[in-house]
Design an enzyme around this catalytic site. Structure first.
Site, PDB file in Angstrom:
ATOM      1  N   LYS A  78      -7.055  -7.377   0.633  1.00  0.00           N
ATOM      2  CA  LYS A  78      -7.262  -6.996  -1.019  1.00  0.00           C
ATOM      3  C   LYS A  78      -6.399  -5.788  -0.977  1.00  0.00           C
ATOM      4  CE  LYS A  78     -10.844  -6.145  -4.068  1.00  0.00           C
ATOM      5  NZ  LYS A  78     -12.150  -5.747  -4.289  1.00  0.00           N
ATOM      6  N   SER A 153     -14.450  -8.210  -8.511  1.00  0.00           N
ATOM      7  CA  SER A 153     -12.977  -7.741  -8.501  1.00  0.00           C
ATOM      8  C   SER A 153     -11.934  -8.411  -7.707  1.00  0.00           C
ATOM      9  CB  SER A 153     -12.890  -6.295  -8.234  1.00  0.00           C
ATOM     10  OG  SER A 153     -13.393  -5.837  -6.902  1.00  0.00           O
ATOM     11  N   SER A 177     -18.371  -8.178  -6.185  1.00  0.00           N
ATOM     12  CA  SER A 177     -16.948  -8.182  -6.025  1.00  0.00           C
ATOM     13  C   SER A 177     -16.280  -9.237  -5.199  1.00  0.00           C
ATOM     14  CB  SER A 177     -16.155  -6.971  -6.079  1.00  0.00           C
ATOM     15  OG  SER A 177     -16.102  -6.556  -7.223  1.00  0.00           O
TER      16      SER A 177
END
Lengths: 487, 103
Positions: A78, A153, A177
């Site tokens: 990420k 997210s 997320s």
């Protein structure tokens, strides 16, 4: 094998050990597939083609150690987790030119295992959002249906795994997320207990809530990745000084006599009927596997969102003060004074959602409002924690849906921030209490979109969460269903 | 619309947060924040009298270590990351509106 949809970490590891292909060949194939698939999916902000091949060649030169299960396996990181020498944007304009000079602890640990970082995955800007639509680098699509959001997210991390670009990705979870995008993409995502995994090198959003965790195709793969990244770190003073068990050790032991709580608030009003049905079937599945399932109450569930948006935004407003255009990142130098530089940099550099949270947090912490908002939210947090503690006196795990609905249409929830926030109603309480939570696919909607089952455990008892998830996965075999991708 | 947050208050908060907004953007922000604060106000339904606040769920209190320099030879790399630098130092615009003291 051009993609990873029919593979696991163990199957690819075996093939590498038996020299069916080299790490370099595997990495090249993964890069080629990802480059093609990402033209539509956009799971990656940065694909590190040269770096990945270089890492792969180094591992080939050393050879694959049979004991080193992750060696040579390509993964996605990420883009709010810093990587030395590799662009790290946190999906923001303000970090559009930021190349870190150090590795996050999780990156260091994975590199020590010889993994190949294929690139940096897309997210909502600074991990603030539930759809990956607030990214400065374009939206990511859902791997099952390119008209739907991938969740957020960690939308890029989830889509990259579900589409078979990589076998696993790391994400971060402040209010859901990891779990919500895992649910929307039909894969396994774990938010570990607060303190289980070092946050050093994770670009901070809500420091009392953030945790890094793995997104994978299968439960066992997830446990294998957690084995590699968990543990105390002297660079993160909130990391727990507790031994890390082998999370795969008792994973196949089944759920006979396991005590499972189902909070009635998790299946109440506002939960989509198809989600409710799917979770009720999952409950029956657990019963047929020998678990003892009972209904309980987490009476303060509905206050979680309000408490979270005050606490999370307050922590964010403080953490994001560091982006001032002085030491790194984007800097607007059109003004005359230092003060103008700060203001112009932040005004130009941050997107709308990030500004909204900074404003909310700054307000909640400002003179005259601190007690009414920040302290009040922190007190409600205590009450919610007590709700969980009471349940865990009599139960081993809590289950329910991960999200109230399956993935929604791209662009459909942008108008009102509050609508978007409500998607996190079932995941946020877990962050507030610091507990481990996992999402696993439990079935499909009539539109053939995945529906996530959430399994919540006691603090530092990821092993029981994995054991329950594994039993469910073994019984349902849902991981064998793979996305078509295009509609 | 709730009167939880006035436009003047929002202006003050924006200045604390070092963000600029046009009048139109500020109106939208006030409306959205008021909407969110309406949701937050539901917290008042919960009796928190005498309840301790939780600011962290970590059990760690003080974590001590030796004060040793580690991994410190990175000055050039750090300076390279700065938008502007001069003579090995990070350069910023003038603090007061009196022009650039270096020129």
């Amino acid at each position: 094998m051009s993609d990873f949809v029919n593979e696991t970490i163990e199957s690819v590891h075996k093939a590498l050990v038996q020299k069916e292909f080299s790490v370099t060949e595997l990495t090249q194939r993964a890069l080629d597939f990802t480059e093609k698939r990402d033209q539509d999916l956009n799971a990656f902000i940065t694909l590190d083609k040269d770096g990945a091949i270089k890492q792969a060649e180094e591992i080939d030169n050393k050879g694959i150690d049979d004991d080193n299960i992750l060696a040579g396996i390509p993964m996605g990181m990420k883009d709010n987790i810093v990587t030395k020498g590799l662009l790290t944007t946190s999906a923001s304009k303000i970090l559009s030119n930021f190349t870190p000079i150090y590795d996050a602890t999780v990156v260091e640990k994975l590199k020590a295992q010889g993994v190949v970082i294929l690139g940096k995955t897309n997210l909502d800007e600074f991990a603030m959002g539930g759809s990956t639509e607030t990214s400065y680098y374009g939206v990511t699509k859902n791997a099952w249906d390119n008209t739907k959001v991938p969740g957020g997210s960690s939308g890029g991390s989830a889509a990259s795994v579900a589409s078979g670009e990589v076998l696993y990705s790391l994400g971060s979870d402040t209010g859901g997320s990891i779990r919500q995008p895992a649910a929307y993409n039909g894969i396994v995502g774990l938010k570990p207990t607060y303190g289980r995994v070092s946050r050093w090198g994770l670009i901070a959003f809500g420091s009392s809530l953030d945790q890094i965790g793995p997104l994978t195709r299968t439960v066992k793969d997830n446990a294998l990745v957690l084995n590699a990244i968990a543990g105390v770190d002297n660079k993160d003073t909130t990391s727990a000084n507790l031994e890390v068990p082998d999370y795969t050790k008792n994973i196949e032991n089944g759920v006979a006599n396991l005590r499972i709580a189902v909070p009635k608030e998790f299946l109440a009003e506002g939960i989509d009927p198809e989600v409710k049905n799917t979770i009720n079937l999952a409950i029956e599945q657990f019963k047929s596997l020998g678990a003892i399932v009972e209904e309980v109450s987490i009476p303060h569930t509905k206050y979680g969102i309000a408490a979270y948006y005050i606490l999370g935004s307050s922590e964010a407003s403080s953490n994001l003060q560091r982006f001032d255009g002085v030491r790194y990142g984007f800097s607007d130098r059109t003004g005359k004074t230092l003060e103008e530089m700060y203001q112009n940099t932040r005004t130009e550099g941050f997107g709308e959602e990030v500004k909204r949270r900074i404003m909310l947090g700054t307000f909640a912490l400002s003179a005259g409002f601190y007690d009414a908002y920040f302290k009040k939210a922190a007190q409600v947090r205590t009450i919610l924690i007590n709700d969980f503690n009471k349940i865990f006196e009599n139960f081993d795990i809590i289950i329910g849906p991960t999200a109230p609905t399956p993935a929604f249409a791209l662009g459909s929830e942008n108008a009102d921030p509050k609508t978007m926030y409500m998607n996190d109603v079932l995941t946020i309480p877990v962050n507030l209490a610091g507990l481990p939570g996992l999402s696993i696919n439990a079935g499909f909607s009539s539109e053939h979109l995945p529906i996530g089952l959430q399994i919540i455990g006691k603090a530092f008892d990821e092993a029981t969460v994995y054991k329950a998830a594994f039993a469910f996965e073994r019984a349902t075999q849902l991981f064998k269903q793979i996305p078509g991708g295009q509609k | 619309m709730s009167e939880v947050l006035s436009k003047d208050e929002a202006k003050h908060v924006a200045s604390l947060a070092k963000l600029n907004f046009t009048e139109e953007q500020l109106d939208k922000m006030v409306s959205q924040l008021s909407n969110i604060l309406d949701l937050v106000d539901t917290l008042n339904e919960v009796d928190t009298n005498g309840v301790e606040a939780t600011y962290s769920v970590s059990n760690n209190v003080n974590v001590l270590r030796e004060d040793m320099a580690d991994n410190w030879q990175q000055k050039d790399q750090l300076i390279n990351n700065a938008p502007e630098s001069k003579d090995g130092l990070i350069k910023v615009p003038a603090i007061l509106d009196g022009g650039d003291i270096n020129e």
